[in-house]
Write a protein that holds these residues in place. Structure first.
Motif, mmCIF file in Angstrom:
data_model
loop_
_atom_site.group_PDB
_atom_site.id
_atom_site.type_symbol
_atom_site.label_atom_id
_atom_site.label_comp_id
_atom_site.label_asym_id
_atom_site.label_seq_id
_atom_site.Cartn_x
_atom_site.Cartn_y
_atom_site.Cartn_z
ATOM 1 N N LEU A 182 71.509 -52.333 -22.200
ATOM 2 C CA LEU A 182 70.304 -52.441 -23.016
ATOM 3 C C LEU A 182 69.188 -53.181 -22.290
ATOM 4 O O LEU A 182 68.007 -52.964 -22.567
ATOM 5 C CB LEU A 182 70.627 -53.137 -24.336
ATOM 6 N N ASN A 183 69.546 -54.051 -21.348
ATOM 7 C CA ASN A 183 68.529 -54.767 -20.587
ATOM 8 C C ASN A 183 67.949 -53.945 -19.450
ATOM 9 O O ASN A 183 66.810 -54.172 -19.043
ATOM 10 C CB ASN A 183 69.085 -56.086 -20.046
ATOM 11 N N ILE A 184 68.706 -53.006 -18.928
ATOM 12 C CA ILE A 184 68.217 -52.256 -17.765
ATOM 13 C C ILE A 184 68.003 -50.774 -18.059
ATOM 14 O O ILE A 184 67.633 -50.017 -17.176
ATOM 15 C CB ILE A 184 69.185 -52.389 -16.567
ATOM 16 N N LEU A 188 66.798 -46.731 -15.962
ATOM 17 C CA LEU A 188 67.742 -45.639 -15.691
ATOM 18 C C LEU A 188 67.111 -44.262 -15.848
ATOM 19 O O LEU A 188 67.699 -43.266 -15.422
ATOM 20 C CB LEU A 188 68.956 -45.759 -16.622
ATOM 21 N N ASP A 189 65.931 -44.199 -16.460
ATOM 22 C CA ASP A 189 65.232 -42.922 -16.648
ATOM 23 C C ASP A 189 66.097 -41.886 -17.343
ATOM 24 O O ASP A 189 66.006 -40.690 -17.055
ATOM 25 C CB ASP A 189 64.741 -42.365 -15.295
ATOM 26 N N ARG A 190 66.922 -42.356 -18.261
ATOM 27 C CA ARG A 190 67.798 -41.425 -18.968
ATOM 28 C C ARG A 190 67.404 -41.260 -20.433
ATOM 29 O O ARG A 190 67.588 -40.215 -21.020
ATOM 30 C CB ARG A 190 69.258 -41.916 -18.892
ATOM 31 N N MET A 191 66.911 -42.344 -21.015
ATOM 32 C CA MET A 191 66.594 -42.344 -22.432
ATOM 33 C C MET A 191 65.109 -42.680 -22.638
ATOM 34 O O MET A 191 64.554 -43.503 -21.911
ATOM 35 C CB MET A 191 67.437 -43.382 -23.173
ATOM 36 N N SER A 401 80.287 -58.010 -15.118
ATOM 37 C CA SER A 401 79.901 -59.373 -14.730
ATOM 38 C C SER A 401 78.392 -59.583 -14.846
ATOM 39 O O SER A 401 77.936 -60.688 -15.160
ATOM 40 C CB SER A 401 80.383 -59.687 -13.305
ATOM 41 N N LYS A 402 77.603 -58.539 -14.622
ATOM 42 C CA LYS A 402 76.151 -58.685 -14.807
ATOM 43 C C LYS A 402 75.808 -58.907 -16.276
ATOM 44 O O LYS A 402 74.948 -59.731 -16.618
ATOM 45 C CB LYS A 402 75.416 -57.459 -14.256
ATOM 46 N N GLY A 403 76.475 -58.173 -17.161
ATOM 47 C CA GLY A 403 76.262 -58.401 -18.587
ATOM 48 C C GLY A 403 76.658 -59.805 -18.989
ATOM 49 O O GLY A 403 76.000 -60.440 -19.835
ATOM 50 N N ALA A 404 77.738 -60.315 -18.383
ATOM 51 C CA ALA A 404 78.182 -61.680 -18.679
ATOM 52 C C ALA A 404 77.160 -62.705 -18.194
ATOM 53 O O ALA A 404 76.910 -63.720 -18.867
ATOM 54 C CB ALA A 404 79.543 -61.931 -18.032
ATOM 55 N N ALA A 405 76.556 -62.466 -17.026
ATOM 56 C CA ALA A 405 75.528 -63.387 -16.517
ATOM 57 C C ALA A 405 74.306 -63.394 -17.435
ATOM 58 O O ALA A 405 73.699 -64.455 -17.687
ATOM 59 C CB ALA A 405 75.136 -62.996 -15.095
ATOM 60 N N ILE A 406 73.943 -62.217 -17.939
ATOM 61 C CA ILE A 406 72.824 -62.146 -18.894
ATOM 62 C C ILE A 406 73.148 -62.947 -20.149
ATOM 63 O O ILE A 406 72.297 -63.674 -20.680
ATOM 64 C CB ILE A 406 72.525 -60.670 -19.237
ATOM 65 N N HIS A 407 74.390 -62.842 -20.620
ATOM 66 C CA HIS A 407 74.805 -63.606 -21.804
ATOM 67 C C HIS A 407 74.708 -65.110 -21.536
ATOM 68 O O HIS A 407 74.253 -65.876 -22.397
ATOM 69 C CB HIS A 407 76.236 -63.233 -22.172
ATOM 70 N N SER A 408 75.121 -65.552 -20.345
ATOM 71 C CA SER A 408 75.012 -66.973 -19.995
ATOM 72 C C SER A 408 73.555 -67.424 -20.014
ATOM 73 O O SER A 408 73.216 -68.483 -20.547
ATOM 74 C CB SER A 408 75.623 -67.225 -18.609
ATOM 75 N N TYR A 409 72.690 -66.600 -19.431
ATOM 76 C CA TYR A 409 71.265 -66.931 -19.404
ATOM 77 C C TYR A 409 70.703 -67.046 -20.814
ATOM 78 O O TYR A 409 69.904 -67.937 -21.121
ATOM 79 C CB TYR A 409 70.522 -65.854 -18.611
ATOM 80 N N ASN A 410 71.136 -66.154 -21.679
ATOM 81 C CA ASN A 410 70.601 -66.135 -23.049
ATOM 82 C C ASN A 410 71.013 -67.350 -23.872
ATOM 83 O O ASN A 410 70.457 -67.574 -24.954
ATOM 84 C CB ASN A 410 71.054 -64.863 -23.774
ATOM 85 N N LYS A 417 66.381 -59.414 -23.098
ATOM 86 C CA LYS A 417 66.734 -58.827 -24.387
ATOM 87 C C LYS A 417 68.086 -59.359 -24.843
ATOM 88 O O LYS A 417 69.015 -59.490 -24.053
ATOM 89 C CB LYS A 417 66.780 -57.305 -24.261
ATOM 90 N N LYS A 418 68.153 -59.663 -26.119
ATOM 91 C CA LYS A 418 69.369 -60.241 -26.678
ATOM 92 C C LYS A 418 70.001 -59.282 -27.671
ATOM 93 O O LYS A 418 69.365 -58.339 -28.153
ATOM 94 C CB LYS A 418 69.058 -61.563 -27.378
ATOM 95 N N ILE A 419 71.253 -59.551 -27.954
ATOM 96 C CA ILE A 419 71.980 -58.801 -28.969
ATOM 97 C C ILE A 419 72.257 -59.725 -30.144
ATOM 98 O O ILE A 419 72.899 -60.763 -29.980
ATOM 99 C CB ILE A 419 73.309 -58.249 -28.412
ATOM 100 N N ASP A 420 71.730 -59.353 -31.296
ATOM 101 C CA ASP A 420 72.129 -60.016 -32.541
ATOM 102 C C ASP A 420 73.312 -59.223 -33.059
ATOM 103 O O ASP A 420 73.149 -58.147 -33.640
ATOM 104 C CB ASP A 420 70.965 -60.005 -33.528
ATOM 105 N N ILE A 421 74.504 -59.750 -32.834
ATOM 106 C CA ILE A 421 75.701 -58.939 -33.024
ATOM 107 C C ILE A 421 76.495 -59.381 -34.249
ATOM 108 O O ILE A 421 76.715 -60.575 -34.468
ATOM 109 C CB ILE A 421 76.595 -58.986 -31.758
#
Length: 541
Positions: A182-184, A188-191, A401-410, A417-421
C-alpha cells in the motif's frame, strides 16, 4: 540518526530492512535492505549476503555456533547433520526441544529449545546491523505467521530480547506485505490512484519455506491512510517450500531404492546423512527447473521439452544418476498439493467460508513469500480464481522485512501511509474451569483490551487451577491445545460455588496476562531464563 528496523524471521531465510532517518529525505527513499554478515568455516564474521539462511550449526566441542550459509552448506553436504538445525520457526513455542551431540562423542547429548535457537539467528542480525548503521535502533518489528498462537508469539518476543533488542513489536507477515504494498503501489503502475477509494477485498497469499498464511482483508483508502478490516485468516499451517522439497526428495529416494537396499537398514547417523543430501538436492533441482520454466512458460512445446537432469552421490559412492525432472513429472509428484482440492487451495476455501465470501468476491490477490516464486504455486492460484482476479507477484525476498520496517517507523512518525487495522486471530483462547472450557479471548478480540473472568469453584478448595487453551470451539475439547497453566495456593479457603475475579489484559502483540488480587498468575509471554547456554557460553562473534 534514527533507525527503524524490520526483520522477516523466515523458516528458510531471514532478511532485514531499515529506514534510516537523517536530514529531510522522504522515509521511503531511506528504506533499504541490509546485508547480513555470516560465519565462514573459520568462524570469521565477514561474509555478507542479502539473506541469512535460517540454518544453525552447533559445534559443542569448541563451543562455537555458526549461523547462515556455512551451516546450510554443512547440512547439504551431509556433514554434521545431527549438529545442524533448520526450520526453527515452525517449531518455536511450547516445549519443542532438539538434542545435539558432541562431534567427538555422539552419545553425549545436550538439549536446546527453539526460542534460544531463534535468538541465535536474531543475534546474527543485530551484530550485522551494528556494522552498517550508526546510532541506536529506535524500534524493531519482527514478523510472524498470522496463525501463530499466544505462546509462539511470546517465544518470538523472548528470542528477540535474548538477542539484545529492546523495543520489539510483532507484526503478522501478511499484514507486513500489505503495508509495504500500500505504501509503494503508486510506483508499481498496476493500479489506478483511486483503486482503493471504494472498498476492495484483498487476499494475501503468503507461502514461505515452512509456513502458509492466508489473510483476507477489506481495504479502503481513508484520506491517504488505509482502513483495513481483516475478514478471515487461515489456521496455523506448517507447509511451504520445505514440504515441496520433501515430496521431490521422496521421489528421488523411491527411485534410488528400486535398485538399492532400503536406507532403513543403515544406522541413524547414516540415515541423517542420506536425508540431508537428498532433500538439499531436491531443493536444488526444483530451483533450477523453476528458472528454466520461467523462460518458456508461455510456449507449450518448449515447456514440455524442458528437463532437469539429477545426478549426485547418496552415500558410500552410491549415486542417483541421470534421473530427470520434467513439468509432467513434477505435476505427478505434487498432485496432492496442486490439485483443485489440494494443499494449496484448501486453506483458501476455508478462509473464504469463514469470511462469508466466495472467490468471486475477491478483487485482488497478492502473492508473496519465497515459495510463491515456484511456478506451480501461481498457476494453481490462477486456475482457482480464474481470469477475473488479478494476481500481483510480490515475492521479492525483502517484501516482508520492508513492510516491517515501515511498521517500526510508523510507531514514532507519520509521513508514511498507515493501516488502521481491525484484526482477528486464527483461534480463540479458552480457560478451563473444572471440566468446562469457557471462551476467554475471542478470535476477534480487540487488541489492547482488558476484562474480568469469574472463576467458579466446583468444590471446596484453597487452590486456584488456571489453564489456558487455544482452538476454534469448546464443543470438542480434544481439538483444543494447551498453552500454559498454573496451580495457585490462595490465602483463603473457598466453598463450592464461590467465585473469584480474575483480571486479564490482551496487548497489541496478542499476548495475554491473567492476574488475581494484584498478582500475575499467567502470562503467555514467558521471559524466564532457562539457562540459555548457547547465547551465554558459546562464541557468537
Amino acid at each position: 540518526m534514527a533507525n527503524y528496523l524490520g526483520i522477516d524471521l523466515g523458516t528458510t531465510e531471514t532478511t532485514v530492512s531499515v529506514i534510516e532517518i537523517e536530514g529531510f529525505e522522504p522515509p521511503l527513499e531511506k528504506l533499504r535492505t541490509l546485508n547480513i554478515y555470516q560465519y565462514d568455516e573459520k568462524h570469521v564474521f565477514d561474509r555478507d549476503d542479502k539473506g541469512l539462511s535460517s540454518s544453525i550449526y552447533i559445534d559443542r566441542d569448541n563451543k562455537k555456533v555458526y549461523t547462515g550459509r556455512y551451516a546450510n552448506t554443512l547440512y547439504a553436504s551431509g556433514n554434521k547433520p545431527l549438529n545442524t538445525i533448520r526450520s526453527v520457526k515452525t517449531r518455536i513455542g511450547g516445549e519443542s526441544m532438539i538434542q545435539v551431540p558432541l562431534d567427538s562423542e555422539t552419545q553425549n547429548l545436550s538439549s536446546y529449545d527453539m526460542t534460544e535457537l531463534s535468538s541465535l539467528l536474531l543475534k546474527t542480525v543485530i551484530n550485522s546491523v551494528s556494522k552498517q548503521v550508526t546510532g541506536a535502533i529506535d524500534e524493531v518489528t519482527i514478523t510472524i505467521p498470522a496463525g501463530f498462537n499466544s505462546d509462539e508469539r511470546a517465544a518470538t518476543m523472548k528470542a528477540a530480547k535474548l538477542a539484545g533488542f529492546k523495543h520489539v513489536h510483532l507484526l503478522d507477515e501478511p499484514t507486513a506485505v500489505l503495508l509495504n504494498y500500500l505504501n509503494i503501489k503508486d510506483d508499481l503502475d498496476r493500479m489506478p490512484d483511486d483503486y482503493f477509494y471504494t472498498r476492495k477485498n484483498v487476499l494475501v497469499y503468503d507461502i514461505g519455506g515452512g509456513t502458509l498464511d492466508i489473510s483476507i482483508a477489506k481495504v479502503e483508502d481513508n484520506y491517504g491512510d488505509f482502513k483495513v478490516d481483516i475478514l478471515g485468516r487461515s489456521k496455523r499451517m506448517d507447509f511451504g517450500g520445505d514440504d515441496i522439497d520433501k515430496r521431490i526428495a521422496a521421489y528421488f529416494l523411491s527411485e534410488f531404492e528400486k535398485i538399492n537396499s532400503s536406507i532403513e537398514t543403515r544406522t541413524i547417523e547414516e540415515q541423517a546423512v542420506i536425508v540431508s543430501r537428498i532433500v538439499s538436492q531436491a531443493e536444488k533441482a526444483k530451483v533450477s527447473f523453476n528458472q528454466k520454466i520461467a523462460k518458456v512458460a508461455d510456449n507449450v512445446r518448449r515447456r514440455e521439452r524442458a528437463k532437469e537432469p539429477v545426478n549426485f552421490e547418496i552415500i558410500d559412492n552410491l549415486k542417483i544418476t541421470d534421473l530427470l525432472i520434467t513439468d509432467n513429472i513434477l505435476k505427478d509428484i505434487l498432485s496432492p498439493i496442486i490439485s483443485s482440492s489440494g494443499t494449496l487451495v484448501q486453506p483458501i476455501k476455508k478462509s473464504l467460508r469463514d469470511s462469508e465470501l466466495t472467490k468471486e468476491d475477491i478483487d485482488l490477490v497478492i502473492l508473496t513469500g519465497g515459495t510463491g516464486k515456484f511456478y506451480l504455486v501461481e498457476e494453481t492460484l490462477s486456475k482457482f480464481f480464474g481470469d477475473n482476479v488479478e494476481i500481483i507477484d510480490f515475492t521479492e525476498s525483502n517484501a516482508v522485512s520492508k513492510g516491517a520496517a515501515i511498521h517500526s517507523y510508523n510507531q514514532d512518525e507519520d509521513e508514511l501511509k498507515k493501516i488502521d487495522i481491525s484484526d482477528i486471530m486464527s483461534d480463540s483462547i479458552f480457560i478451563k474451569n473444572g471440566a468446562n472450557f469457557d471462551k476467554l479471548i475471542s478470535h476477534d478480540q480487540e487488541l489492547d483490551s482488558s476484562g474480568v473472568y469469574s472463576y467458579k469453584f466446583l468444590e471446596g478448595s484453597d487452590r486456584l487451577d488456571v489453564f489456558l487453551y487455544y482452538g476454534e470451539s469448546a464443543k470438542d475439547p480434544a481439538k483444543l491445545t494447551e498453552i500454559t497453566g498454573v496451580f495457585e495456593t490462595l490465602k483463603d479457603y473457598y466453598r463450592e460455588g464461590d467465585i473469584v475475579e480474575l483480571g486479564w489484559t490482551f496487548d497489541s502483540n496478542k499476548i495475554l496476562k491473567i492476574s488475581h488480587d494484584g498478582k500475575e498468575l499467567i502470562t503467555t509471554n514467558d521471559m524466564t531464563d532457562n539457562g540459555n547456554e548457547l547465547i551465554n557460553n558459546f562464541q557468537l562473534n
